[in-house]
Design a protein around this motif. Sequence first.
Motif, mmCIF file in Angstrom:
data_model
loop_
_atom_site.group_PDB
_atom_site.id
_atom_site.type_symbol
_atom_site.label_atom_id
_atom_site.label_comp_id
_atom_site.label_asym_id
_atom_site.label_seq_id
_atom_site.Cartn_x
_atom_site.Cartn_y
_atom_site.Cartn_z
ATOM 1 N N ILE A 251 4.810 -4.393 -2.202
ATOM 2 C CA ILE A 251 4.137 -5.462 -2.448
ATOM 3 C C ILE A 251 2.687 -4.520 -2.868
ATOM 4 O O ILE A 251 2.246 -3.501 -2.173
ATOM 5 N N GLU A 252 2.302 -4.383 -4.534
ATOM 6 C CA GLU A 252 1.382 -3.601 -4.168
ATOM 7 C C GLU A 252 -0.100 -4.111 -3.912
ATOM 8 O O GLU A 252 -0.488 -5.367 -3.897
ATOM 9 N N THR A 253 -1.323 -3.434 -2.781
ATOM 10 C CA THR A 253 -2.306 -3.924 -2.190
ATOM 11 C C THR A 253 -3.179 -2.870 -2.471
ATOM 12 O O THR A 253 -2.706 -1.555 -3.329
ATOM 13 N N LYS A 254 -4.833 -3.702 -2.147
ATOM 14 C CA LYS A 254 -5.703 -2.680 -2.159
ATOM 15 C C LYS A 254 -5.664 -1.114 -1.004
ATOM 16 O O LYS A 254 -5.963 -0.292 -1.648
ATOM 17 N N ASP A 255 -4.720 -1.563 -0.360
ATOM 18 C CA ASP A 255 -4.646 -0.636 0.661
ATOM 19 C C ASP A 255 -2.753 0.474 0.714
ATOM 20 O O ASP A 255 -2.811 2.055 1.342
ATOM 21 N N GLY A 256 -2.548 -0.406 -0.550
ATOM 22 C CA GLY A 256 -1.285 0.893 -0.952
ATOM 23 C C GLY A 256 -0.488 0.084 -1.193
ATOM 24 O O GLY A 256 -0.124 -1.597 -1.442
ATOM 25 N N TRP A 257 0.919 0.242 -1.022
ATOM 26 C CA TRP A 257 2.011 -0.493 -1.031
ATOM 27 C C TRP A 257 3.047 -0.756 -0.143
ATOM 28 O O TRP A 257 3.084 -0.338 0.903
ATOM 29 N N LEU A 258 2.659 -1.679 0.439
ATOM 30 C CA LEU A 258 3.585 -2.255 1.657
ATOM 31 C C LEU A 258 4.610 -2.623 1.362
ATOM 32 O O LEU A 258 5.751 -3.074 0.269
ATOM 33 N N MET A 259 5.706 -2.422 2.092
ATOM 34 C CA MET A 259 6.979 -1.779 2.127
ATOM 35 C C MET A 259 7.638 -2.669 3.103
ATOM 36 O O MET A 259 7.974 -1.874 4.403
ATOM 37 N N ILE A 260 8.448 -3.348 3.557
ATOM 38 C CA ILE A 260 9.266 -4.091 4.231
ATOM 39 C C ILE A 260 10.753 -4.051 3.985
ATOM 40 O O ILE A 260 11.639 -4.108 3.120
ATOM 41 N N TYR A 261 11.206 -2.927 5.369
ATOM 42 C CA TYR A 261 12.643 -2.877 5.215
ATOM 43 C C TYR A 261 13.411 -3.111 6.222
ATOM 44 O O TYR A 261 13.139 -4.116 7.063
ATOM 45 N N HIS A 262 14.579 -2.657 6.555
ATOM 46 C CA HIS A 262 14.683 -2.980 7.220
ATOM 47 C C HIS A 262 15.504 -2.023 8.336
ATOM 48 O O HIS A 262 15.293 -0.926 7.756
#
Length: 356
Positions: A251-262
Amino acid sequence: MEHTHQINTRIPIEKKGILLSPTKLKFESNGVLNPGIFQEGEEVHIFYRAVEDGNYSTIGYAKTNEHLDLIERKSSPLITRDFDYEKHGVEDARIVKIEDIYYLTYTAYDGFNAMGALATSKDLKHFEKKGIITPFITYKEYKYHLEHCNQERLNPKYYYYYNLFAQIGLADEKHRYLRDKDIVLFPKKINGKFVMLHRIWPGIQIVQFEKWENLTKEFWENHIKNLHDHILMDPFYDFEVNYLGAGCPPIETKDGWLMIYHGVCETHIGKTYHAAAALLDIEDPIKVIGRLPYPLFSPTEEWELLGVVDHVVFPTGTALFGDDLHIYYGAADKHTAVAKVSLQLVLNELKKTAIS
């Protein structure tokens, strides 16, 4: 839907409960799980893995809104098993839109090999399959290419697949290829290139390329020979000590790419799958700038603890409504469920874990 709350060390998570379950329809009688998610405004398109008897999988389709009301659910598969390379399963879709094309990546399973495959669409209704996109490399070839890596920078676990198949006498089989799963695209090109996450056990790797035609056997051979340069994350914390896998499209955010993983760990009750989070540099996503040292959420509810495979939460897609991030996940390999979290709270905690 049931509502329960689980509080991890710092980030409140609201588990919204089961969204989709198996039905009496043959194609989805054994499991409805691990959905690819694409959000259009208030509507959420769900491309879920539908499992029938014998562990044969196709991709089903449903649509919900922000309130998780079920608007539509097809009574037959949207994407079926059409080719020999997927004759046992079309599994675990992830989907993004880049420019004017929808890219749906999935695991193609032929009963022996589990490899990454691609289908594209212009309308989310009709998909054209493009075939296998991960390497047609045997385990013997894989071991040979790994030996060219910088061994000081390579986790010894990367030899696991070869050693496993060698022990049971299958490493020399010419039609048994390296398992490469959890294929996840970033939702935009970066510096003019597609960026893709994939999983050669035990970590998450990243690959960048200009054209799909570039993903030749030679390309992948060079990639593996330099695998130490392409590893995004390897197991590090206790809750993910066994292995990792890419989850939701970043997910592109102002702070960086948020990565949800397992992340997966072995316990006295067997393997447990957790949802986890990391933050990647916006311009150079191979740089991990933050990583939660604890799970974002873990299996705690009955539908996560007991199922086809127990003790599993397996995040594969997200939708964002204001600050409310909905995370869609497979629960115990049987249901599709949803958890809600504040996007800003997750980012705030990740920034506190900044990696220098």
